[in-house]
Design an enzyme around this catalytic site. Structure first.
Site, PDB file in Angstrom:
ATOM      1  N   GLY A  20      26.197  12.073  43.742  1.00  0.00           N
ATOM      2  CA  GLY A  20      26.893  10.821  43.488  1.00  0.00           C
ATOM      3  C   GLY A  20      28.219  10.760  44.245  1.00  0.00           C
ATOM      4  O   GLY A  20      28.529   9.759  44.907  1.00  0.00           O
ATOM      5  N   GLU A  39      37.189  18.650  44.288  1.00  0.00           N
ATOM      6  CA  GLU A  39      35.992  19.436  43.946  1.00  0.00           C
ATOM      7  C   GLU A  39      36.451  20.795  43.421  1.00  0.00           C
ATOM      8  O   GLU A  39      37.217  21.488  44.092  1.00  0.00           O
ATOM      9  CB  GLU A  39      35.111  19.602  45.196  1.00  0.00           C
ATOM     10  CG  GLU A  39      34.032  20.659  45.097  1.00  0.00           C
ATOM     11  CD  GLU A  39      33.047  20.464  43.953  1.00  0.00           C
ATOM     12  OE1 GLU A  39      32.447  19.385  43.853  1.00  0.00           O
ATOM     13  OE2 GLU A  39      32.889  21.407  43.142  1.00  0.00           O
ATOM     14  N   GLY A  90      25.489  20.086  43.567  1.00  0.00           N
ATOM     15  CA  GLY A  90      24.180  20.673  43.301  1.00  0.00           C
ATOM     16  C   GLY A  90      23.325  20.830  44.538  1.00  0.00           C
ATOM     17  O   GLY A  90      22.359  21.594  44.524  1.00  0.00           O
ATOM     18  N   ALA A  95      16.678  22.701  44.879  1.00  0.00           N
ATOM     19  CA  ALA A  95      15.394  23.108  45.443  1.00  0.00           C
ATOM     20  C   ALA A  95      14.806  22.020  46.338  1.00  0.00           C
ATOM     21  O   ALA A  95      13.590  21.927  46.488  1.00  0.00           O
ATOM     22  CB  ALA A  95      14.441  23.488  44.315  1.00  0.00           C
ATOM     23  N   HIS A 471      18.342  19.792  35.011  1.00  0.00           N
ATOM     24  CA  HIS A 471      18.527  18.357  35.253  1.00  0.00           C
ATOM     25  C   HIS A 471      19.212  17.695  34.071  1.00  0.00           C
ATOM     26  O   HIS A 471      18.640  16.827  33.423  1.00  0.00           O
ATOM     27  CB  HIS A 471      17.160  17.706  35.499  1.00  0.00           C
ATOM     28  CG  HIS A 471      16.422  18.294  36.669  1.00  0.00           C
ATOM     29  ND1 HIS A 471      15.064  18.471  36.698  1.00  0.00           N
ATOM     30  CD2 HIS A 471      16.879  18.749  37.857  1.00  0.00           C
ATOM     31  CE1 HIS A 471      14.709  19.006  37.850  1.00  0.00           C
ATOM     32  NE2 HIS A 471      15.792  19.198  38.573  1.00  0.00           N
ATOM     33  N   GLY A 504      25.074  11.917  37.701  1.00  0.00           N
ATOM     34  CA  GLY A 504      23.973  12.056  36.759  1.00  0.00           C
ATOM     35  C   GLY A 504      24.294  11.536  35.367  1.00  0.00           C
ATOM     36  O   GLY A 504      23.375  11.167  34.622  1.00  0.00           O
TER      37      GLY A 504
HETATM   38  C1  LIG Z   1      18.832  25.810  40.743  1.00  0.00           C
HETATM   39  C2  LIG Z   1      18.764  24.312  40.748  1.00  0.00           C
HETATM   40  C3  LIG Z   1      17.749  23.665  41.448  1.00  0.00           C
HETATM   41  C4  LIG Z   1      17.685  22.273  41.465  1.00  0.00           C
HETATM   42  N1  LIG Z   1      16.721  21.660  42.188  1.00  0.00           N
HETATM   43  C5  LIG Z   1      16.675  20.314  42.257  1.00  0.00           C
HETATM   44  C6  LIG Z   1      15.723  19.655  43.060  1.00  0.00           C
HETATM   45  O1  LIG Z   1      14.920  20.272  43.748  1.00  0.00           O
HETATM   46  N2  LIG Z   1      15.735  18.302  43.095  1.00  0.00           N
HETATM   47  C7  LIG Z   1      16.610  17.565  42.354  1.00  0.00           C
HETATM   48  O2  LIG Z   1      16.551  16.343  42.408  1.00  0.00           O
HETATM   49  N3  LIG Z   1      17.538  18.178  41.590  1.00  0.00           N
HETATM   50  C8  LIG Z   1      17.602  19.513  41.534  1.00  0.00           C
HETATM   51  N4  LIG Z   1      18.550  20.129  40.770  1.00  0.00           N
HETATM   52  C9  LIG Z   1      19.478  19.294  40.009  1.00  0.00           C
HETATM   53  C10 LIG Z   1      20.556  18.701  40.912  1.00  0.00           C
HETATM   54  O3  LIG Z   1      21.309  19.740  41.466  1.00  0.00           O
HETATM   55  C11 LIG Z   1      21.441  17.754  40.091  1.00  0.00           C
HETATM   56  O4  LIG Z   1      20.635  16.821  39.401  1.00  0.00           O
HETATM   57  C12 LIG Z   1      22.407  17.002  40.971  1.00  0.00           C
HETATM   58  O5  LIG Z   1      23.145  17.896  41.758  1.00  0.00           O
HETATM   59  C13 LIG Z   1      23.354  16.179  40.120  1.00  0.00           C
HETATM   60  O6  LIG Z   1      24.138  15.396  40.991  1.00  0.00           O
HETATM   61  P1  LIG Z   1      25.527  14.833  40.498  1.00  0.00           P
HETATM   62  O7  LIG Z   1      26.061  13.945  41.548  1.00  0.00           O
HETATM   63  O8  LIG Z   1      25.380  14.276  39.133  1.00  0.00           O
HETATM   64  O9  LIG Z   1      26.492  16.083  40.326  1.00  0.00           O
HETATM   65  P2  LIG Z   1      26.540  17.506  41.030  1.00  0.00           P
HETATM   66  O10 LIG Z   1      25.704  17.557  42.239  1.00  0.00           O
HETATM   67  O11 LIG Z   1      26.323  18.514  39.956  1.00  0.00           O
HETATM   68  O12 LIG Z   1      28.050  17.568  41.517  1.00  0.00           O
HETATM   69  C14 LIG Z   1      29.132  17.585  40.632  1.00  0.00           C
HETATM   70  C15 LIG Z   1      30.242  18.367  41.288  1.00  0.00           C
HETATM   71  O13 LIG Z   1      31.439  18.136  40.529  1.00  0.00           O
HETATM   72  C16 LIG Z   1      32.166  19.344  40.448  1.00  0.00           C
HETATM   73  N5  LIG Z   1      33.012  19.256  39.255  1.00  0.00           N
HETATM   74  C17 LIG Z   1      32.640  19.362  37.960  1.00  0.00           C
HETATM   75  N6  LIG Z   1      33.707  19.185  37.152  1.00  0.00           N
HETATM   76  C18 LIG Z   1      34.768  18.976  37.961  1.00  0.00           C
HETATM   77  C19 LIG Z   1      36.165  18.739  37.706  1.00  0.00           C
HETATM   78  N7  LIG Z   1      36.653  18.656  36.465  1.00  0.00           N
HETATM   79  N8  LIG Z   1      36.993  18.610  38.781  1.00  0.00           N
HETATM   80  C20 LIG Z   1      36.497  18.682  40.060  1.00  0.00           C
HETATM   81  N9  LIG Z   1      35.184  18.896  40.346  1.00  0.00           N
HETATM   82  C21 LIG Z   1      34.344  19.026  39.301  1.00  0.00           C
HETATM   83  C22 LIG Z   1      31.098  20.413  40.372  1.00  0.00           C
HETATM   84  O14 LIG Z   1      31.594  21.659  40.836  1.00  0.00           O
HETATM   85  C23 LIG Z   1      30.018  19.865  41.297  1.00  0.00           C
HETATM   86  O15 LIG Z   1      30.164  20.352  42.603  1.00  0.00           O
HETATM   87  C24 LIG Z   1      18.645  21.511  40.740  1.00  0.00           C
HETATM   88  C25 LIG Z   1      19.667  22.161  40.033  1.00  0.00           C
HETATM   89  C26 LIG Z   1      19.733  23.539  40.038  1.00  0.00           C
HETATM   90  C27 LIG Z   1      20.841  24.212  39.282  1.00  0.00           C
END
Ligand SMILES: Cc1cc2nc3c(=O)[nH]c(=O)nc-3n(C[C@H](O)[C@H](O)[C@H](O)COP(=O)(O)OP(=O)(O)OC[C@H]3O[C@@H](n4cnc5c(N)ncnc54)[C@H](O)[C@@H]3O)c2cc1C
Ligand code: SF4
Length: 545
Positions: A20, A39, A90, A95, A471, A504
């Site tokens: 996001g 970050e 993430g 994966a 997830h 998410g």
């Molecule tokens: C091992 C593993 C395998 C996965 N495989 C898949 C896959 O194959 N396909 C798929 O669709 N999804 C997969 N996922 C899930 C996917 O990673 C997440 O659904 C996705 O990354 C969520 O996106 P997001 O934008 O919500 O946040 P994220 O990508 O989680 O990013 C949030 C970021 O905010 C940072 N953050 C948190 N709190 C703070 C704060 N207070 N201040 C500053 N920074 C902060 C975190 O460090 C992180 O880097 C997997 C997850 C894991 C753990």
């Protein structure tokens, strides 16, 4: 309240650099805004990723213990959450699997009435997200895929077997070539060598992490990424509704001493700290009186994708389950249940510590007893899975997701040590999250039979009736008003101006598939509605990548 007199550092601050956050950063920069991304994780170049998960300081994220890796484990009463950390969120350790959500997602009652047709509404943004993330269909059939296909045929759903849609560059194996995705404007890339280590971090540059697309172009446009800085508070400057902007307080991530507090001031904020990070930040800010008007629905409708993660380990390495990418194929045993075969590749052995002998259905009281029964009945199997060497090459991980309507809540609890509130889970009383998925155990048992292997559940599930999810979603979801959600369909936080949630935590229902593509598409849609910056009457919108 912070003083409105001082100059702003940025037009926008984006909190978090995952799917996001990265989409927000690029699209806002393209519209002419100055953008700072904060970050808490560290910046990883391809060569920095751990070669094995035993390199715990580089793999696991526990900054207070000096571990600044990409894999975060968060244990709650009702769920164990694995999530990512680092510049690229993430995407660094995910994966690669990028499916569109299941049909029921678009018509869920939480948001159905808020658009004419969410499927049609999101379609162009899914297209953009797929292009940016380089989504393609994996070609290949290893031993795990063959087993999965045979299982699907045996239970009468053979036609649902398919290779996965993934964000990986399948150019000449191991060879670096100029950017193949963005007309030469992106970074050079190396063809995938099928080492299976995508979740440890791709050291080859074949995986389409956010550093290779969204963040690459965002930084090119002048976006500043402040890594290893944790946002701890967000409060309005001047007007209480945030219309004058916000002060964002940060500290060195994980620091106990020398926290080196730093604040940024911005006209607007996009929260994209992942479901856990955003829920925690909003809850802390509400509790501290910084953002008191955030809806009381905060923390409701937390989704786990109705997930269960299991594993089956063979006795030896006769069949190579690791020579592929992380997730290679999937099936639907029933329309609501999705099963994928997963490998950690060589070097993922420390993850074996998260698994133990599989148990059947039970409660928090009976499952430990069931587990003990398994240990007593199968002492040799129990001893065998304690031996981690080669585990990740001998093992097929089974990722089971469902599009069913179940949920839990993240509720604030009193904290005796530390700062802010402590979040704890509670099952949603009307639609509790499952702690046992019969279809998941069934496929694991079948694989164990075929592989002469040992079926395993996540340790917390077998032992404490607490499933695992990779997830975690929801908690600050889209709703029609503050009595049903935290943000409106344009992702604006109810009760505030210029405050958005784009990760998410906004997702209102279980997508039933890996959710990152949906999170990216939702963020693309939210950003598309933001006008270009026009301080001098000029439209700065550059058209974009
Ligand atoms: C091992 C593993 C395998 C996965 N495989 C898949 C896959 O194959 N396909 C798929 O669709 N999804 C997969 N996922 C899930 C996917 O990673 C997440 O659904 C996705 O990354 C969520 O996106 P997001 O934008 O919500 O946040 P994220 O990508 O989680 O990013 C949030 C970021 O905010 C940072 N953050 C948190 N709190 C703070 C704060 N207070 N201040 C500053 N920074 C902060 C975190 O460090 C992180 O880097 C997997 C997850 C894991 C753990
Ligand atoms: S299989 Fe190996 S080379 Fe290919 S994307 Fe995954 S980690 Fe990178």
């Amino acid at each position: 309240m912070a003083d409105a007199g001082e100059a702003l550092d940025y037009d926008w601050v984006v909190v978090g650099s995952g799917f996001g956050g990265a989409a927000c950063a690029l699209r806002l920069a393209e519209k002419g805004y100055s953008v700072g991304v904060v970050e808490c994780g560290r910046r990883y170049d391809d060569s920095d990723f751990a070669k094995s998960t035993w390199r715990i300081r580089r793999y696991y994220w526990m900054p207070k213990l000096g571990m600044r890796g990409i894999f975060r484990l968060t244990r709650f009463k009702d769920i164990l959450v694995v999530s990512g950390s680092g510049v690229g969120g993430g995407s660094l350790g995910y994966a690669n699997t990028l499916y569109r959500a299941r049909p029921s997602f678009y018509t869920h009652e939480q948001w159905d009435a808020l658009a004419e047709d969410w499927d049609r509404e999101l379609a162009p943004h899914y297209d953009t997200a797929e292009r940016m993330l380089g989504v393609t269909t994996y070609e290949g059939r290893g031993p795990a895929d063959e087993l999965l296909q045979r299982y699907a045929e045996e239970i009468g759903v053979g036609e649902t077997w398919t290779n996965t849609r993934v964000g990986v560059f399948f150019g000449p194996e191991g060879e670096e070539v100029p950017d193949p995705y963005f007309g030469g404007e992106g970074p050079p890339r190396t063809g995938c060598v099928r080492c299976g280590q995508c979740m440890i971090g791709c050291r080859y540059g074949a995986k389409n992490t956010l550093r290779k697309n969204y963040l690459w172009f965002a930084e090119k446009l002048g976006v500043t990424i402040h890594s290893e800085r944790q946002v701890i508070d967000i409060r309005p400057i001047g007007a209480e509704d945030g219309s004058d902007g916000y002060e964002i307080t940060t500290e060195r991530a994980g620091a106990v001493l020398r926290r080196k507090r730093q604040t940024f001031r911005a006209r607007s904020v996009a929260l994209a700290a992942g479901a856990l990070g955003t829920n925690k930040l909003l809850r802390d800010a509400k509790h501290a009186g910084s953002l008191p008007n955030v809806s009381d629905r905060l923390g409701h409708l937390v989704r786990t994708n109705s997930e269960s993660i299991l594993a089956v380990s063979a006795k030896d390495k006769t069949r190579d389950f690791a020579r592929s990418i992380a997730i290679t194929s999937s099936i639907y045993p029933d329309p609501d249940t999705h099963v994928e075969v997963v490998t950690y590749g060589k070097g993922g052995d420390s993850v074996s510590r998260l698994f133990t002998l599989m148990t059947g259905d039970g409660t928090k009281l009976t499952r430990p007893i069931l587990w003990l029964g398994q240990v007593i009945r199968h002492p040799l199997k129990f001893l065998r899975i304690l031996w981690p060497v080669g585990w990740s090459e001998r093992t097929v991980i089974l990722l089971v997701m469902q599009s069913l309507d179940n949920a839990m809540r993240l509720v604030p609890k009193r904290r005796f040590l530390g700062r802010g509130v402590r979040l704890q889970t509670e099952q949603d009383p009307e639609r509790p999250n499952p702690t046992f998925i019969p279809a998941a155990n069934k496929v694991a048992e079948w694989f164990a039979g075929q592989m002469d292997g040992i079926a395993q559940s996540a340790l917390t599930e077998s032992f404490a009736n607490t499933p695992t999810t990779a997830h975690i979603l929801g908690g600050a979801v889209i709703g029609s008003g503050p009595d049903t959600g935290v943000i409106d369909p344009e992702h604006r936080v109810f009760g505030y101006e210029n405050l958005y949630v784009c990760d998410g935590s906004a997702v209102p229902a279980n997508p039933g598939v890996n959710p990152s593509l949906t999170i990216t598409a939702l963020a693309e849609r939210a950003m598309a509605a933001i006008p270009a910056k026009a301080s001098d009457g000029t439209n700065h919108d550059s058209g974009g990548v």
